[in-house]
Design a protein around this motif. Structure first.
Motif, mmCIF file in Angstrom:
data_model
loop_
_atom_site.group_PDB
_atom_site.id
_atom_site.type_symbol
_atom_site.label_atom_id
_atom_site.label_comp_id
_atom_site.label_asym_id
_atom_site.label_seq_id
_atom_site.Cartn_x
_atom_site.Cartn_y
_atom_site.Cartn_z
ATOM 1 N N ASP A 1 27.593 14.383 -21.192
ATOM 2 C CA ASP A 1 26.802 14.859 -22.456
ATOM 3 C C ASP A 1 26.372 13.873 -23.437
ATOM 4 O O ASP A 1 27.267 12.937 -23.805
ATOM 5 N N TYR A 2 25.372 13.580 -23.955
ATOM 6 C CA TYR A 2 25.050 12.814 -25.087
ATOM 7 C C TYR A 2 24.590 13.629 -26.330
ATOM 8 O O TYR A 2 23.591 14.524 -26.064
ATOM 9 N N THR A 3 25.122 13.141 -27.415
ATOM 10 C CA THR A 3 24.721 14.021 -28.633
ATOM 11 C C THR A 3 24.457 12.899 -29.745
ATOM 12 O O THR A 3 25.014 12.123 -30.067
ATOM 13 N N HIS A 4 23.289 13.306 -30.286
ATOM 14 C CA HIS A 4 23.039 12.285 -31.579
ATOM 15 C C HIS A 4 23.084 13.084 -32.819
ATOM 16 O O HIS A 4 22.321 14.479 -32.760
ATOM 17 N N GLY A 5 23.528 12.976 -34.002
ATOM 18 C CA GLY A 5 23.727 13.816 -35.034
ATOM 19 C C GLY A 5 23.214 12.972 -36.335
ATOM 20 O O GLY A 5 23.901 11.626 -36.282
ATOM 21 N N GLU A 6 22.616 13.414 -37.099
ATOM 22 C CA GLU A 6 22.325 12.583 -38.411
ATOM 23 C C GLU A 6 22.193 13.708 -39.271
ATOM 24 O O GLU A 6 21.627 14.752 -39.698
ATOM 25 N N ASP A 7 22.668 13.049 -40.863
ATOM 26 C CA ASP A 7 22.385 14.179 -41.970
ATOM 27 C C ASP A 7 22.779 13.456 -43.073
ATOM 28 O O ASP A 7 22.734 12.118 -43.127
ATOM 29 N N TYR A 8 22.336 14.078 -44.366
ATOM 30 C CA TYR A 8 22.444 13.454 -45.578
ATOM 31 C C TYR A 8 22.695 14.692 -46.522
ATOM 32 O O TYR A 8 22.162 15.991 -46.239
ATOM 33 N N TYR A 9 23.416 14.485 -47.640
ATOM 34 C CA TYR A 9 23.571 15.318 -48.738
ATOM 35 C C TYR A 9 23.469 14.536 -50.105
ATOM 36 O O TYR A 9 23.650 13.576 -50.155
ATOM 37 N N GLU A 10 22.318 15.290 -50.821
ATOM 38 C CA GLU A 10 22.087 14.679 -52.054
ATOM 39 C C GLU A 10 22.802 15.323 -53.270
ATOM 40 O O GLU A 10 22.721 16.512 -53.360
ATOM 41 N N GLN A 11 23.200 14.573 -54.477
ATOM 42 C CA GLN A 11 23.724 15.373 -55.615
ATOM 43 C C GLN A 11 23.305 14.709 -56.741
ATOM 44 O O GLN A 11 22.837 13.312 -56.868
ATOM 45 N N TYR A 12 23.399 15.360 -57.865
ATOM 46 C CA TYR A 12 22.961 14.776 -59.154
ATOM 47 C C TYR A 12 24.394 14.602 -59.685
ATOM 48 O O TYR A 12 25.230 15.397 -60.014
ATOM 49 N N THR B 1 29.840 11.911 -23.811
ATOM 50 C CA THR B 1 30.963 12.480 -23.332
ATOM 51 C C THR B 1 30.945 12.454 -21.657
ATOM 52 O O THR B 1 29.759 12.947 -20.989
ATOM 53 N N GLY B 2 31.924 11.991 -20.920
ATOM 54 C CA GLY B 2 31.773 12.083 -19.485
ATOM 55 C C GLY B 2 33.097 12.924 -18.964
ATOM 56 O O GLY B 2 33.842 12.823 -19.339
ATOM 57 N N ASN B 3 32.828 13.542 -17.937
ATOM 58 C CA ASN B 3 34.008 14.360 -17.088
ATOM 59 C C ASN B 3 34.080 14.262 -15.587
ATOM 60 O O ASN B 3 32.750 14.363 -15.116
ATOM 61 N N LEU B 4 35.003 14.009 -15.108
ATOM 62 C CA LEU B 4 34.943 13.887 -13.631
ATOM 63 C C LEU B 4 36.191 14.595 -12.988
ATOM 64 O O LEU B 4 37.419 14.412 -13.378
ATOM 65 N N ALA B 5 36.108 15.755 -12.183
ATOM 66 C CA ALA B 5 37.292 16.487 -11.629
ATOM 67 C C ALA B 5 37.156 16.715 -10.296
ATOM 68 O O ALA B 5 36.000 17.164 -9.499
ATOM 69 N N LEU B 6 38.095 16.659 -9.502
ATOM 70 C CA LEU B 6 38.503 17.093 -8.170
ATOM 71 C C LEU B 6 39.403 18.309 -8.275
ATOM 72 O O LEU B 6 40.538 18.358 -8.545
ATOM 73 N N HIS B 7 39.045 19.469 -7.418
ATOM 74 C CA HIS B 7 39.697 20.466 -7.794
ATOM 75 C C HIS B 7 40.003 21.150 -5.947
ATOM 76 O O HIS B 7 38.996 21.258 -4.977
ATOM 77 N N TYR B 8 41.219 21.517 -5.803
ATOM 78 C CA TYR B 8 41.852 22.240 -4.388
ATOM 79 C C TYR B 8 42.243 23.533 -4.596
ATOM 80 O O TYR B 8 43.097 23.744 -5.557
ATOM 81 N N ASP B 9 41.699 24.348 -4.054
ATOM 82 C CA ASP B 9 42.227 25.893 -4.229
ATOM 83 C C ASP B 9 42.848 26.305 -2.808
ATOM 84 O O ASP B 9 41.911 26.778 -1.965
#
Length: 357
Positions: free
Chosen positions: A39-50, A81-89
């Motif tokens: 998962d790759y996430t890019h975020g950008e923001d701003y807030y402006e105030q007087y 983010t990266g995930n790797l899992a091995l599962h046995y049932d």
């Protein structure tokens, strides 16, 4: 202006985020499978105030006196983010082995867009900029085993490493040069026993650790202080009863902390609730849940938690007597934002198949 209240029309808070995700699952055999995610996430923001009647020195300007300003605080963040899992049932046992990795890189910076004092010749002046990175890696193993049809147990072991870095100039004009590594071992185990098809009991025990957030670390640096990770021991014992039209659950819990991160009552310059460490504290209580279906179209559910949430030997300034002098008091006191009684009730109506109120 001229005795009339005026409001700045562009006081806005803006945030954009883009997500790119890839998931892969493969069934190796009837019992073995492997799962991966990116998962790759890019975020950008701003807030402006007087900002009215602020000192020039607040924005690292060498001018004396005060003026009105328009400021914009911005951020530009990337997270991978990266995930790797091995599962046995299997028939009696199931287990998972996995790794979770997070890399976060974020820039924070602020600009003065305008100043009422035209003699200052300020336009798009950057008064602070800093960078924060976080590398978080967790290796885990989970196993569950059925001793009989009515008795089963599970265990969850996690080894987690975290590296935090903060570099640059903060908005409050102090320099940050922070580099900290954390190593956490988080074990958890539980056991379930089913008396019959309608009732069961369970017991859970675990230790978890939590690192402070970037805002907590930044605030501590500004106060020439340090903030530590917290550790919690959690113990829970419960009983559940389920029938056709009603269900009931009771859960006794005790959460015992070392260096718990709890709200201090202060806010950061961005409005976040700041945290502080308290040496020893606990949360002990009982949770009650129940529900009853009166008819096919009407049911009631309710829950109630009764608890004590305390800090041992907390030292604070007591102004309750009205004196101007700061008297330090040490005693066991309540944890912030932790009411001793919490409850809810829900009525659900289903007048027809496709509608629910």
């Amino acid at each position: 202006m001229d005795g009339n209240v005026m409001y700045y029309p562009n006081e806005t808070d803006n945030y954009w985020q883009q997500h790119y995700q890839l998931y892969v699952s493969h069934l190796l055999t009837d019992q073995w499978s492997i799962h991966a995610a990116l998962d790759y996430t890019h975020g950008e923001d701003y807030y402006e105030q007087y900002k009215a009647n602020k000192k020039f020195s607040k924005y690292a300007l060498s001018l004396s006196g005060k003026s009105d300003f328009i400021t914009r605080k911005e951020m530009d963040n990337d997270a991978l983010t990266g995930n790797l899992a091995l599962h046995y049932d299997g028939e009696k046992i199931s287990f998972s082995l996995g790794d979770h990795l997070l890399y976060f890189d974020g820039y924070h910076f602020g600009n003065v867009l305008w100043c009422r004092d035209t003699a200052a010749h300020i336009k798009d002046y950057e008064w602070y900029r800093y960078n924060g990175t976080k590398v978080d890696n967790a290796v885990y193993a989970k196993v569950a085993y059925d001793f009989t049809d009515d008795l089963n147990a599970y265990a969850d072991l996690q080894l987690r490493t975290v590296n935090y870095k903060l570099r640059g100039e903060a908005d409050d004009l102090f320099t940050m040069d922070f580099d900290q590594n954390y190593l956490f071992f988080n074990p958890k185990a539980g056991i379930n026993y089913r008396f019959n098809e309608n009732s069961r009991t369970y017991f859970v025990a675990g230790i978890s650790n939590r690192e402070p957030t970037k805002s907590d670390i930044k605030d501590a640096i500004g106060r020439n202080d340090t903030v530590k990770a917290e550790t919690m021991l959690d113990l829970e014992l419960g009983y559940q009863l389920v029938y056709n039209r009603w269900a009931f659950n009771v859960n006794l819990y005790g959460m015992f902390y070392k260096d718990q991160l709890t709200p201090s009552g202060d806010l950061s310059s961005s409005g976040y609730a700041l945290m502080e460490n308290v040496d020893k504290s606990y949360r002990i209580g009982i949770e009650l849940e129940g529900g009853y279906m009166f008819t096919d179209w009407f049911r009631m559910d309710a829950n109630l938690t009764l608890s004590q949430n305390k800090v041992f030997d907390y030292t604070f300034a007591d102004f309750a007597d009205g004196d101007a002098d700061q008297n330090l008091v040490t005693r066991t006191t309540d944890l912030a934002l932790s009411p001793s009684i919490v409850g809810a009730a829900i009525a659900t109506f289903t007048p027809c198949k496709d509608a629910k109120l």
